[in-house]
Design a protein around this motif. Structure first.
Motif, mmCIF file in Angstrom:
data_model
loop_
_atom_site.group_PDB
_atom_site.id
_atom_site.type_symbol
_atom_site.label_atom_id
_atom_site.label_comp_id
_atom_site.label_asym_id
_atom_site.label_seq_id
_atom_site.Cartn_x
_atom_site.Cartn_y
_atom_site.Cartn_z
ATOM 1 N N ASP A 261 7.460 -10.505 2.964
ATOM 2 C CA ASP A 261 8.969 -11.198 2.399
ATOM 3 C C ASP A 261 9.524 -11.411 2.896
ATOM 4 O OD1 ASP A 261 7.861 -10.650 -0.646
ATOM 5 O OD2 ASP A 261 7.708 -8.987 -0.521
ATOM 6 N N ALA A 262 9.684 -10.799 4.295
ATOM 7 C CA ALA A 262 10.486 -11.099 5.293
ATOM 8 C C ALA A 262 10.721 -12.838 5.472
ATOM 9 C CB ALA A 262 10.601 -10.270 6.456
ATOM 10 N N VAL A 263 9.719 -13.642 5.791
ATOM 11 C CA VAL A 263 9.590 -15.057 5.872
ATOM 12 C C VAL A 263 10.289 -15.514 4.792
ATOM 13 C CG1 VAL A 263 7.920 -16.872 5.425
ATOM 14 C CG2 VAL A 263 7.568 -14.587 6.810
ATOM 15 N N ARG A 264 9.912 -14.776 3.455
ATOM 16 C CA ARG A 264 10.532 -15.718 1.910
ATOM 17 C C ARG A 264 12.026 -15.478 2.116
ATOM 18 N NH1 ARG A 264 6.436 -13.179 -2.474
ATOM 19 N NH2 ARG A 264 4.378 -15.159 -2.615
ATOM 20 N N ALA A 265 12.598 -14.599 2.488
ATOM 21 C CA ALA A 265 13.666 -14.166 2.829
ATOM 22 C C ALA A 265 14.333 -15.391 4.047
ATOM 23 C CB ALA A 265 14.271 -13.002 3.369
ATOM 24 N N GLY A 266 13.538 -15.719 4.971
ATOM 25 C CA GLY A 266 14.715 -16.937 5.835
ATOM 26 C C GLY A 266 13.999 -18.110 5.319
ATOM 27 N N GLN A 267 12.943 -18.107 4.813
ATOM 28 C CA GLN A 267 13.294 -19.413 3.327
ATOM 29 C C GLN A 267 14.178 -19.745 2.425
ATOM 30 O OE1 GLN A 267 9.647 -19.392 1.702
ATOM 31 N NE2 GLN A 267 8.525 -19.911 3.114
ATOM 32 N N ARG A 268 15.015 -18.810 2.112
ATOM 33 C CA ARG A 268 15.932 -18.566 1.473
ATOM 34 C C ARG A 268 17.175 -18.041 1.649
ATOM 35 N NH1 ARG A 268 11.332 -15.384 -3.016
ATOM 36 N NH2 ARG A 268 9.747 -16.505 -2.395
ATOM 37 N N LEU A 269 17.268 -17.874 2.794
ATOM 38 C CA LEU A 269 18.933 -17.522 3.059
ATOM 39 C C LEU A 269 19.720 -18.593 3.661
ATOM 40 C CD1 LEU A 269 20.850 -15.711 4.344
ATOM 41 C CD2 LEU A 269 19.738 -15.646 6.551
ATOM 42 N N GLY A 270 20.486 -19.346 2.910
ATOM 43 C CA GLY A 270 21.335 -20.753 2.520
ATOM 44 C C GLY A 270 21.277 -21.371 4.052
ATOM 45 N N GLU A 271 21.566 -19.863 5.339
ATOM 46 C CA GLU A 271 22.161 -21.341 6.482
ATOM 47 C C GLU A 271 20.751 -21.511 7.909
ATOM 48 O OE1 GLU A 271 22.886 -18.128 5.134
ATOM 49 O OE2 GLU A 271 24.839 -17.187 5.370
ATOM 50 N N VAL A 272 18.990 -20.857 6.629
ATOM 51 C CA VAL A 272 18.783 -20.468 7.746
ATOM 52 C C VAL A 272 17.332 -21.624 7.001
ATOM 53 C CG1 VAL A 272 16.087 -19.438 8.866
ATOM 54 C CG2 VAL A 272 18.625 -18.493 8.694
ATOM 55 N N GLY A 273 17.201 -20.968 6.302
ATOM 56 C CA GLY A 273 16.072 -21.871 5.165
ATOM 57 C C GLY A 273 14.591 -22.619 6.167
ATOM 58 N N PHE A 274 13.871 -22.260 6.284
ATOM 59 C CA PHE A 274 12.286 -22.091 6.990
ATOM 60 C C PHE A 274 11.756 -22.875 6.116
ATOM 61 C CE2 PHE A 274 12.638 -17.404 8.534
ATOM 62 C CZ PHE A 274 13.237 -17.546 9.620
ATOM 63 N N ALA A 275 10.906 -23.477 6.483
ATOM 64 C CA ALA A 275 10.482 -25.131 6.345
ATOM 65 C C ALA A 275 9.236 -24.537 5.211
ATOM 66 C CB ALA A 275 10.008 -26.295 6.729
ATOM 67 N N PRO A 276 9.394 -24.937 3.598
ATOM 68 C CA PRO A 276 8.310 -23.993 3.076
ATOM 69 C C PRO A 276 6.485 -23.962 3.629
ATOM 70 C CG PRO A 276 9.604 -25.057 1.286
ATOM 71 C CD PRO A 276 9.845 -25.633 2.814
ATOM 72 N N ASP A 277 6.276 -25.204 4.479
ATOM 73 C CA ASP A 277 5.317 -25.213 5.095
ATOM 74 C C ASP A 277 5.093 -25.242 6.671
ATOM 75 O OD1 ASP A 277 6.527 -26.795 6.301
ATOM 76 O OD2 ASP A 277 5.281 -29.508 5.688
ATOM 77 N N ALA A 278 6.346 -24.047 7.328
ATOM 78 C CA ALA A 278 6.239 -24.011 8.642
ATOM 79 C C ALA A 278 5.011 -22.841 8.736
ATOM 80 C CB ALA A 278 7.673 -22.895 8.846
ATOM 81 N N LYS A 279 4.215 -23.423 10.164
ATOM 82 C CA LYS A 279 3.275 -22.350 10.389
ATOM 83 C C LYS A 279 4.256 -20.687 11.119
ATOM 84 C CE LYS A 279 0.732 -26.240 12.871
ATOM 85 N NZ LYS A 279 -0.041 -26.554 13.710
ATOM 86 N N VAL A 280 3.388 -20.307 10.043
ATOM 87 C CA VAL A 280 3.868 -18.580 10.426
ATOM 88 C C VAL A 280 2.655 -17.933 10.914
ATOM 89 C CG1 VAL A 280 4.048 -16.965 9.115
ATOM 90 C CG2 VAL A 280 5.181 -19.044 8.247
ATOM 91 N N LEU A 281 3.523 -16.476 11.601
ATOM 92 C CA LEU A 281 2.566 -15.648 12.455
ATOM 93 C C LEU A 281 2.345 -14.864 12.285
ATOM 94 C CD1 LEU A 281 2.636 -17.839 15.419
ATOM 95 C CD2 LEU A 281 0.246 -17.698 14.797
#
Length: 416
Positions: free
Chosen positions: A191-211
């Motif tokens: 959920d920390a990755v999801r939080a980064g996706q949904r933080l407006g100033e950040v917005g990690f890409a939905p298809d970003a490679k995650v480790l």
């Protein structure tokens, strides 16, 4: 109450150990840790609790939403690393071990000059910090004294963004941390990755490679994240997990810690499981000395105290009956055991042959179990103790992670 000066002084040897070990043993690719003088100064500052305690208090009731939704956020600093990292402190929705919504805090880190919408993402699961509020990983990150900073700086230097969960339970004393409860920790890591996706100033890409990456407590949390991901967060593009010093079977770990240097971690594990599962009723097993010890640990212990103040404690001196081998505790521990289930993404698992805190035998058994169930496992055993491998393992883990981002085929060695 324990004197603040004594506790600050006590924190300095561990910080110095971390700095010296990182300098001597970190890979050449590792960004250098802060200079010792800076670290000593920051360690003294870390003796205080966060200056924004209200940030860590979840709203009651929790807002409606999905796991990973942002409850609140604020831009913050990372101590002497602020010139390299843009960072936010976040509170986000997650799911506890009982399947209930819970608020979790953490940090989102982006390399300066990089667009977070285009970077790979590492969900970094920290090792043991201790139950006291001042131990909170996001607070340590804010001060720039996170003891695993060399690994995090490797990722930042590589141009990767990083999400770091605090796990469930940190807040103004008493905290309620659910230490080594894999089901809760794995959810928080994802959920920390999801939080980064949904933080407006950040917005990690939905298809970003995650480790997923972690050591010790973090190694267990990372593998739990990998195991849970296909059903809990199937939308995340998780391409690999690097996990070291993994406490896969908590019963076997506990049996080797009682009355030994790692007994503080055993006490904290009992505390954490009890917070996750109130039906365990830890207090009913404690005598007066045990209640006093657990109360002090809850309010005052970080990693250094677990290694010193609470070392060599015996459960027989703190309990009327040990809970470790009772049916309710064995059942909950079994729910949080790694190994029986296949992990669908490539795994790098590493361990120290001289690990004095997390039993080497159960780490080898984890490798055997994962290989037997078809998990792709690249395994390495170092001639190392537990604490040294916090830093010494960084290079191999980092190389494994870079290969996953590059799309190189994994090289499992289950048959070796």
């Amino acid at each position: 109450m324990k004197p603040r000066v004594r506790r600050a002084a006590m924190a300095l040897p561990l910080t110095a150990l971390a700095v010296v070990t990182a300098v001597v043993q970190a890979p050449a690719s590792s960004a250098a840790p802060a200079a010792p003088a800076q670290s000593v100064s920051a360690a003294a500052a870390a003796d205080n609790e966060p200056q924004d305690p209200d940030f860590y208090v979840p709203p009651n009731p929790l807002p409606q939403g999905k796991p990973g939704d942002i409850i609140r956020s604020k831009q913050t600093r990372t101590g002497s690393y602020t010139d390299r990292i843009t960072s936010w402190k976040v509170m986000y929705l997650s799911t506890n071990a009982l399947g209930e919504p819970v608020a979790v805090t953490g940090s989102i880190l982006v390399p300066k000059g990089k667009d977070p919408k285009t970077t790979p993402v590492v969900s970094f699961a920290v090792g043991t910090h201790g139950p006291a509020f001042r131990c909170t990983p996001s607070y340590q990150m804010e001060l720039g004294v996170l003891y695993e900073a060399p690994a995090v700086l490797d990722f930042i230097k590589q141009g990767w963004s990083v999400a770091v969960t605090d796990y469930e339970g940190y807040g103004p004393n008493p905290s309620n941390t659910t230490y080594v409860t894999g089901k809760s920790e794995g959810n928080a890591v994802l959920d920390a990755v999801r939080a980064g996706q949904r933080l407006g100033e950040v917005g990690f890409a939905p298809d970003a490679k995650v480790l997923l990456r972690g050591y010790s407590q973090g190694g267990g949390a990372s593998l739990w994240g990998a195991q849970l991901q296909p059903t809990y967060a199937p939308e995340l593009n998780v391409v690999g997990v690097a996990a070291g010093g993994v406490p896969a079977d908590l019963t076997q770990v506990a049996l080797t810690m009682d009355g030994k240097p790692g007994s503080g971690f055993l006490l904290y594990a009992l505390y954490g499981l009890d917070k996750a599962y109130p039906d365990l009723k830890l207090d009913s097993y404690l005598n007066d000395a045990g209640r006093k010890t657990l109360s002090e640990l809850e309010g005052d212990a970080c990693t250094v105290e677990l290694l010193t103040t609470y070392a060599n404690k015996k459960l027989i001196d703190l309990t009327t009956t040990s809970p470790v081998l009772t049916p309710p505790w064995l059942a909950r521990v079994a729910e949080n055991k790694l190994g029986p289930e296949k992990i669908d993404i490539p795994v790098f698992q590493y361990m120290g042959a001289q690990d004095e805190l997390v039993a080497p035998s159960q780490q080898r058994k984890l490798r055997t179990d994962l290989c037997a169930n078809g998990t792709s496992v690249q395994f390495k055993e170092f001639q190392s103790d537990h604490i040294t491998l916090v830093y010494r393992g960084n290079k191999d883990a980092f190389e494994f992670m870079k290969a996953r981002i590059a799309g190189t085929a994994p090289t499992p060695n289950c048959g070796a």
